[in-house]
Write an enzyme that holds these catalytic residues in place. Structure first.
Site, PDB file in Angstrom:
ATOM      1  N   ARG A  40      -3.322   6.612   1.269  1.00 20.88           N
ATOM      2  CA  ARG A  40      -3.921   7.862   1.778  1.00 20.88           C
ATOM      3  C   ARG A  40      -2.821   8.451   2.868  1.00 20.88           C
ATOM      4  NH1 ARG A  40      -9.177   4.747   4.004  1.00 20.88           N
ATOM      5  NH2 ARG A  40      -7.298   3.175   4.161  1.00 20.88           N
TER       6      ARG A  40
ATOM      7  N   ARG B  85       0.827  -1.218  -0.053  1.00 16.89           N
ATOM      8  CA  ARG B  85       0.139   0.106  -0.078  1.00 16.89           C
ATOM      9  C   ARG B  85       0.849   1.261   0.077  1.00 16.89           C
ATOM     10  NH1 ARG B  85      -5.556  -0.830   2.335  1.00 16.89           N
ATOM     11  NH2 ARG B  85      -6.235  -2.587   1.156  1.00 16.89           N
TER      12      ARG B  85
ATOM     13  N   ASP C  97      -6.793  -2.821  -7.052  1.00 22.04           N
ATOM     14  CA  ASP C  97      -7.431  -3.324  -5.954  1.00 22.04           C
ATOM     15  C   ASP C  97      -7.727  -4.874  -6.228  1.00 22.04           C
ATOM     16  OD1 ASP C  97      -8.497  -2.158  -3.325  1.00 22.04           O
ATOM     17  OD2 ASP C  97      -9.571  -4.029  -3.812  1.00 22.04           O
TER      18      ASP C  97
ATOM     19  N   ARG D 196      -7.378  11.441  -5.027  1.00 18.10           N
ATOM     20  CA  ARG D 196      -8.908  10.949  -4.514  1.00 18.10           C
ATOM     21  C   ARG D 196      -9.891  12.022  -4.370  1.00 18.10           C
ATOM     22  NH1 ARG D 196     -11.537   8.211  -3.898  1.00 18.10           N
ATOM     23  NH2 ARG D 196     -11.495   7.033  -2.024  1.00 18.10           N
TER      24      ARG D 196
ATOM     25  N   TYR E 188     -14.896 -11.575   0.480  1.00 15.76           N
ATOM     26  CA  TYR E 188     -15.646 -10.289   0.111  1.00 15.76           C
ATOM     27  C   TYR E 188     -16.906 -10.339  -0.759  1.00 15.76           C
ATOM     28  CZ  TYR E 188     -11.689  -7.766   1.920  1.00 15.76           C
ATOM     29  OH  TYR E 188     -10.723  -7.080   2.717  1.00 15.76           O
TER      30      TYR E 188
END
Ligand code: CP3
Length: 358
Positions: free
Chosen positions: A38, A34, A84, A47, A161
């Site tokens: 963020r 990652r 992703d 974003r 998921y």
């Protein structure tokens, strides 16, 4: 834009690939799961203007955020394509949204085993061609500075998921399926495996130089369940990619399996055919090496939480970790993804300290 030109710039830093293949390195290679994320203000700026999956689907944007960490951290030895794991369920026809502060949400998760039949396997990989385009564009724009990693979610993690409809603390619906409908579960895992193999081959054809398979939900499985519901598919993925690349006369790339919470099964992971095994922070480096032997590269495994400590503490912990793993067949990383509030300076100290360590 034409993404088809595959005459890529020459690779200048091959530490990561050398470590994955078991060759000697001048310094321990380092990258961070990652690393485009963020904690970087420049990522947040992108974003603020674009939805998460729009970034994934727009090669210029995916390329831009992939390159962002390389501009800041001169010690990074790899990049990972921005995407992703949940683009596969999308390509199978499921809707996946990214809700800020909540993570991924499936408005219509799988509620009944009969719904497996609604998944659109045919054409799934061509619906993911935008990932290939992002990889090809990034291989050009990265100018051979470091290698580019491609990735996928592993079948069990993706299935979780798809059934839970998002992240889940308990995975209770998924576990219910494992218990009640093992045949249907295996049918779904096999379907995902077929798509994943072709998706990874497409990534290599597009320019990916190493592939990582994320079994991020392995922490929900016992060793017995891991043997039944994860490892056969992880093994098929490794051999499937190898076989197709051979048939197509495409150069092989090393592969990494990262089963978070799979520390109870390193002996089994060592037999799956992957060059590298990723470790989370619960695993002791010296014990891991004893179990997997000398012919596998290990990757990991600083606790992402350690990046909230003081710089001098981060440095000590990192050097200590690298010393335990040693310089041979080792890739430094965190034990899971970097978290959003991590101070940027911590990344600088972590990556720098790896290169200083040996
Ligand atoms: O830099 C990189 O590592 C490449 C990009 C990458 C992302 N997701 C971007 C992302 C990678 C390799 C992934 C893989 C991924 N996605 C996994 C496996 C790795 C892991 O962490 O276990 C999983 C389980 C997912 C599914 C997913 N995507 C979740 C659970 C979340 C929410 C959690 C969170 O951190 O918010 C995402 C969102 C996501 N994927 C973000 C990023 C940068 C943050 C979302 C945002 O920007 O709004």
């Amino acid at each position: 834009m034409d993404f088809s030109n595959k005459q890529f710039p020459l690779l200048k830093n091959d530490r990561l690939l050398r470590a994955a293949r078991g060759q000697e390195v001048d310094k321990v290679p380092v990258w961070v799961m990652r690393q485009a994320g963020r904690y970087l203000p420049e990522f947040q700026a992108v974003r603020a203007k674009h939805d998460f999956f729009t970034v994934c689907r727009t090669p210029e944007l995916a390329c831009e955020v992939t390159l962002q960490p390389l501009r800041r951290f001169e010690h990074l030895d790899a990049s990972i394509i921005f995407s992703d794991i949940l683009v596969i369920p999308q390509a199978l026809g499921m809707t996946v949204e990214m809700h800020p502060g909540k993570g991924p949400v499936f408005p219509n998760p799988l509620q009944d085993v009969s719904e497996i039949n609604n998944l659109k396997e045919e054409g799934a990989v061509s619906r993911l061609s935008y990932v290939g385009d992002a990889i090809t564009l990034t291989r050009h724009k990265i100018e051979g500075k470091v290698p580019l990693i491609g990735f996928t979610g592993a079948p069990f993690t993706l299935m979780g998921y798809m059934i839970e409809g998002g992240g889940s603390k308990t995975m209770s619906k998924t576990k219910d399926w494992l218990e009640k409908y093992p045949k249907d579960v295996h049918r779904l895992l096999a379907l995902l495996t077929r798509v994943i193999i072709n998706y990874l081959v497409m990534q290599v054809e597009s320019g990916a130089q190493l592939l990582q398979v994320f079994e991020s939900s392995a922490d929900h499985l016992t060793r017995e369940q891991f043997i039944e519901f994860s490892t056969p598919y992880l093994k098929d993925i490794r051999s499937g990619v190898k076989n197709i690349l051979n048939e197509k006369n495409i150069e092989q790339v090393p592969m990494t399996v990262f089963a978070k919470g799979g520390g109870h099964s390193l002996d089994i992971q060592a037999d799956l055919g992957y060059e590298t095994i990723g470790l989370d922070w619960t695993v002791d480096p010296i014990e891991a090496r004893k179990i997997v032997g000398e012919n596998i590269t290990l990757q990991g495994n600083l606790d992402p939480q350690d990046l909230y400590k003081r710089p001098d503490e981060i440095k000590t912990l990192t050097i200590d970790m690298v010393k335990k793993f040693g310089k041979h067949r080792y890739i430094a990383n965190l034990g899971h993804g970097i978290t959003p509030q991590t101070p940027i300076e911590s990344m600088t100290v972590f990556t720098e300290s790896v290169h200083e360590a040996v």
